[in-house]
Motif scaffolding. Sequence first.
Motif, PDB file in Angstrom:
ATOM      1  N   HIS A  94       1.069  -1.312  -0.181  1.00 21.68           N
ATOM      2  CA  HIS A  94      -0.062   0.110   0.153  1.00 21.68           C
ATOM      3  C   HIS A  94       0.882   1.226   0.162  1.00 21.68           C
ATOM      4  CE1 HIS A  94      -3.459   2.625   0.694  1.00 21.68           C
ATOM      5  NE2 HIS A  94      -2.807   3.231   1.658  1.00 21.68           N
ATOM      6  N   GLY A  95       1.935   1.163   0.608  1.00 19.85           N
ATOM      7  CA  GLY A  95       2.753   2.500   0.805  1.00 19.85           C
ATOM      8  C   GLY A  95       3.546   2.672  -0.598  1.00 19.85           C
ATOM      9  N   ALA A  96       3.869   1.574  -1.132  1.00 23.84           N
ATOM     10  CA  ALA A  96       4.278   1.601  -2.651  1.00 23.84           C
ATOM     11  C   ALA A  96       3.201   2.558  -3.532  1.00 23.84           C
ATOM     12  CB  ALA A  96       4.767   0.641  -3.135  1.00 23.84           C
ATOM     13  N   ARG A  97       2.112   2.076  -3.651  1.00 19.50           N
ATOM     14  CA  ARG A  97       0.869   2.625  -4.136  1.00 19.50           C
ATOM     15  C   ARG A  97       0.839   4.111  -4.144  1.00 19.50           C
ATOM     16  NH1 ARG A  97      -2.569  -1.025  -6.778  1.00 19.50           N
ATOM     17  NH2 ARG A  97      -2.597  -3.186  -5.738  1.00 19.50           N
ATOM     18  N   GLU A  98       0.995   4.542  -2.676  1.00 15.67           N
ATOM     19  CA  GLU A  98       0.775   5.844  -2.394  1.00 15.67           C
ATOM     20  C   GLU A  98       1.941   6.739  -2.764  1.00 15.67           C
ATOM     21  OE1 GLU A  98       0.475   5.821   2.004  1.00 15.67           O
ATOM     22  OE2 GLU A  98      -1.805   5.741   1.654  1.00 15.67           O
ATOM     23  N   ARG A  99       3.155   6.159  -2.512  1.00 13.31           N
ATOM     24  CA  ARG A  99       4.216   7.229  -3.122  1.00 13.31           C
ATOM     25  C   ARG A  99       4.421   7.040  -4.683  1.00 13.31           C
ATOM     26  NH1 ARG A  99       8.207   9.396   0.027  1.00 13.31           N
ATOM     27  NH2 ARG A  99       9.780  10.285  -1.242  1.00 13.31           N
ATOM     28  N   ILE A 100       4.092   6.166  -5.356  1.00 18.13           N
ATOM     29  CA  ILE A 100       3.693   6.011  -6.919  1.00 18.13           C
ATOM     30  C   ILE A 100       3.042   7.305  -7.369  1.00 18.13           C
ATOM     31  CG2 ILE A 100       3.269   4.735  -8.975  1.00 18.13           C
ATOM     32  CD1 ILE A 100       4.256   2.223  -7.682  1.00 18.13           C
ATOM     33  N   GLU A 101       1.727   7.238  -6.510  1.00 16.73           N
ATOM     34  CA  GLU A 101       0.884   8.170  -6.915  1.00 16.73           C
ATOM     35  C   GLU A 101       1.328   9.603  -6.769  1.00 16.73           C
ATOM     36  OE1 GLU A 101      -1.969   7.638  -8.881  1.00 16.73           O
ATOM     37  OE2 GLU A 101      -1.184   5.679  -8.961  1.00 16.73           O
ATOM     38  N   ALA A 102       1.996   9.902  -5.497  1.00 17.18           N
ATOM     39  CA  ALA A 102       2.190  11.096  -5.149  1.00 17.18           C
ATOM     40  C   ALA A 102       3.493  11.538  -5.973  1.00 17.18           C
ATOM     41  CB  ALA A 102       3.123  11.043  -3.820  1.00 17.18           C
ATOM     42  N   ASP A 103       4.426  10.721  -6.559  1.00 14.81           N
ATOM     43  CA  ASP A 103       5.396  11.133  -7.650  1.00 14.81           C
ATOM     44  C   ASP A 103       4.531  11.483  -8.871  1.00 14.81           C
ATOM     45  OD1 ASP A 103       7.556  10.765  -5.880  1.00 14.81           O
ATOM     46  OD2 ASP A 103       8.247   8.884  -6.588  1.00 14.81           O
ATOM     47  N   ARG A 104       3.710  10.489  -9.227  1.00 18.59           N
ATOM     48  CA  ARG A 104       3.171  11.008 -10.534  1.00 18.59           C
ATOM     49  C   ARG A 104       2.287  12.448 -10.320  1.00 18.59           C
ATOM     50  NH1 ARG A 104       0.045   6.914 -10.594  1.00 18.59           N
ATOM     51  NH2 ARG A 104       1.193   5.715 -12.353  1.00 18.59           N
ATOM     52  N   ALA A 105       1.707  12.688  -9.248  1.00 14.78           N
ATOM     53  CA  ALA A 105       0.929  13.847  -9.107  1.00 14.78           C
ATOM     54  C   ALA A 105       1.968  14.903  -9.059  1.00 14.78           C
ATOM     55  CB  ALA A 105       0.136  13.701  -7.866  1.00 14.78           C
ATOM     56  N   ALA A 106       3.001  14.890  -8.655  1.00  7.05           N
ATOM     57  CA  ALA A 106       4.466  15.890  -8.702  1.00  7.05           C
ATOM     58  C   ALA A 106       4.832  15.996  -9.898  1.00  7.05           C
ATOM     59  CB  ALA A 106       5.316  15.532  -7.504  1.00  7.05           C
ATOM     60  N   GLY A 107       4.504  15.281 -10.793  1.00 14.10           N
ATOM     61  CA  GLY A 107       5.167  15.610 -12.147  1.00 14.10           C
ATOM     62  C   GLY A 107       6.167  14.515 -12.715  1.00 14.10           C
ATOM     63  N   TYR A 108       6.640  13.625 -11.773  1.00 16.65           N
ATOM     64  CA  TYR A 108       7.657  12.781 -12.246  1.00 16.65           C
ATOM     65  C   TYR A 108       7.523  11.470 -13.097  1.00 16.65           C
ATOM     66  CZ  TYR A 108      10.640  14.319  -8.040  1.00 16.65           C
ATOM     67  OH  TYR A 108      11.182  15.041  -7.192  1.00 16.65           O
ATOM     68  N   ARG A 109       8.310  11.580 -14.122  1.00 23.05           N
ATOM     69  CA  ARG A 109       8.237  10.424 -14.829  1.00 23.05           C
ATOM     70  C   ARG A 109       8.647   9.158 -14.061  1.00 23.05           C
ATOM     71  NH1 ARG A 109      10.931  10.561 -21.010  1.00 23.05           N
ATOM     72  NH2 ARG A 109      10.594   8.499 -21.541  1.00 23.05           N
ATOM     73  N   LEU A 110       7.689   8.159 -14.322  1.00 26.16           N
ATOM     74  CA  LEU A 110       8.019   6.896 -13.403  1.00 26.16           C
ATOM     75  C   LEU A 110       8.576   5.896 -14.317  1.00 26.16           C
ATOM     76  CD1 LEU A 110       4.336   6.914 -11.823  1.00 26.16           C
ATOM     77  CD2 LEU A 110       6.474   7.808 -10.912  1.00 26.16           C
ATOM     78  N   VAL A 111       9.616   5.293 -13.588  1.00 20.46           N
ATOM     79  CA  VAL A 111      10.436   4.096 -14.526  1.00 20.46           C
ATOM     80  C   VAL A 111      10.578   3.092 -13.585  1.00 20.46           C
ATOM     81  CG1 VAL A 111      12.676   3.676 -15.626  1.00 20.46           C
ATOM     82  CG2 VAL A 111      11.739   6.067 -15.589  1.00 20.46           C
ATOM     83  N   MET A 112      10.303   2.002 -13.803  1.00 22.00           N
ATOM     84  CA  MET A 112      10.640   0.681 -13.099  1.00 22.00           C
ATOM     85  C   MET A 112      11.842   0.202 -13.717  1.00 22.00           C
ATOM     86  SD  MET A 112       8.600  -2.960 -12.794  1.00 22.00           S
ATOM     87  CE  MET A 112       6.895  -2.268 -11.692  1.00 22.00           C
ATOM     88  N   ALA A 113      12.749   0.050 -12.699  1.00 19.18           N
ATOM     89  CA  ALA A 113      13.999  -0.806 -13.032  1.00 19.18           C
ATOM     90  C   ALA A 113      14.506  -2.035 -12.000  1.00 19.18           C
ATOM     91  CB  ALA A 113      15.214   0.295 -12.720  1.00 19.18           C
ATOM     92  N   THR A 114      14.249  -3.087 -12.836  1.00 20.04           N
ATOM     93  CA  THR A 114      14.293  -4.427 -11.992  1.00 20.04           C
ATOM     94  C   THR A 114      15.072  -5.376 -12.715  1.00 20.04           C
ATOM     95  OG1 THR A 114      12.685  -5.805 -11.167  1.00 20.04           O
ATOM     96  CG2 THR A 114      11.953  -4.892 -13.276  1.00 20.04           C
ATOM     97  N   ALA A 115      15.571  -6.308 -11.469  1.00 19.67           N
ATOM     98  CA  ALA A 115      16.263  -7.494 -12.093  1.00 19.67           C
ATOM     99  C   ALA A 115      15.177  -8.607 -12.813  1.00 19.67           C
ATOM    100  CB  ALA A 115      16.994  -7.912 -11.276  1.00 19.67           C
ATOM    101  N   SER A 116      14.004  -8.393 -12.461  1.00 21.86           N
ATOM    102  CA  SER A 116      13.062  -9.217 -13.023  1.00 21.86           C
ATOM    103  C   SER A 116      12.993  -9.217 -14.592  1.00 21.86           C
ATOM    104  CB  SER A 116      11.645  -9.004 -12.586  1.00 21.86           C
ATOM    105  OG  SER A 116      11.728  -9.132 -11.138  1.00 21.86           O
ATOM    106  N   HIS A 117      12.482 -10.126 -15.125  1.00 22.05           N
ATOM    107  CA  HIS A 117      12.537 -10.198 -16.678  1.00 22.05           C
ATOM    108  C   HIS A 117      11.396  -9.340 -17.259  1.00 22.05           C
ATOM    109  CE1 HIS A 117      15.101 -13.128 -18.825  1.00 22.05           C
ATOM    110  NE2 HIS A 117      14.848 -13.958 -17.841  1.00 22.05           N
ATOM    111  N   GLY A 118      11.758  -8.664 -18.029  1.00 19.98           N
ATOM    112  CA  GLY A 118      10.783  -7.545 -18.528  1.00 19.98           C
ATOM    113  C   GLY A 118       9.591  -8.137 -19.322  1.00 19.98           C
ATOM    114  N   TYR A 119       9.572  -9.481 -19.655  1.00 19.69           N
ATOM    115  CA  TYR A 119       8.335 -10.136 -20.221  1.00 19.69           C
ATOM    116  C   TYR A 119       7.175 -10.139 -19.240  1.00 19.69           C
ATOM    117  CZ  TYR A 119      10.715 -14.523 -18.903  1.00 19.69           C
ATOM    118  OH  TYR A 119      11.099 -15.445 -18.190  1.00 19.69           O
TER     119      TYR A 119
END
Length: 223
Positions: A94-119
């Motif tokens: 839940h905290g991640a959802r809130e921060r993602i939404e807050a960054d989006r509202a503040a005008g941040y371009r959101l990038v996920m960078a992960t070792a998980s497979h892109g597919y």
Amino acid sequence: MQHLAIYDMDKTITAAPTWTRFLMHAARVRAPWRLALMPLAGVAGLGYLLKLIDRTKLKQLSQRLLLGRAVVAADLESVAETFAAAEIANGVLHGARERIEADRAAGYRLVMATASHGYYAAAIARLLGFDDVVATQARRDGQGRILSVIEGDNCYGPAKLRMIESWMQRAGIARGDMHVRAYSDHVSDAPLLEWADEGFAVNAHGPLQALAAARGWPLLDWR
């Protein structure tokens, strides 16, 4: 000045690691008999812990066992969509959802960078409203099938930062024009957190907590 927010995925956005769970989900959907091969994947995991194989080899062996040597891309995309939907419903903090939404509202371009497979990471990112994904990529054969071989680097540790910088170059994003935030739970992302203008240690394990205290990175707990 533009703004960029870079998020790790496993145990930063999600409550638990996703790779093994994705493989098991894919095996159940596509070929349930492959679940009998899980003990062999466990042996590969032990080999990694004993430093007999690296993370790249472990990931490739696990994919080969649970998904097969080659998978039709459309089939894997369908499996990824169902896994992502379940993860969004039950696995995102839940905290991640809130921060993602807050960054989006503040005008941040959101990038996920992960070792998980892109597919499959891309499917999760899309449902969370991310703008871009930097992730481990799988090689494809001449028929476009996804192979159990990593193309390029595993997006982990120093390689993750190199891949982010390569993505920025391809996207025409100049570092000097960006204010960057980065979020991660693991000390392996120290190069990224150092590089960012604001580094956040999220749900941090002991080594990252210690490094965060030394570097002055804020500790966030989204659990």
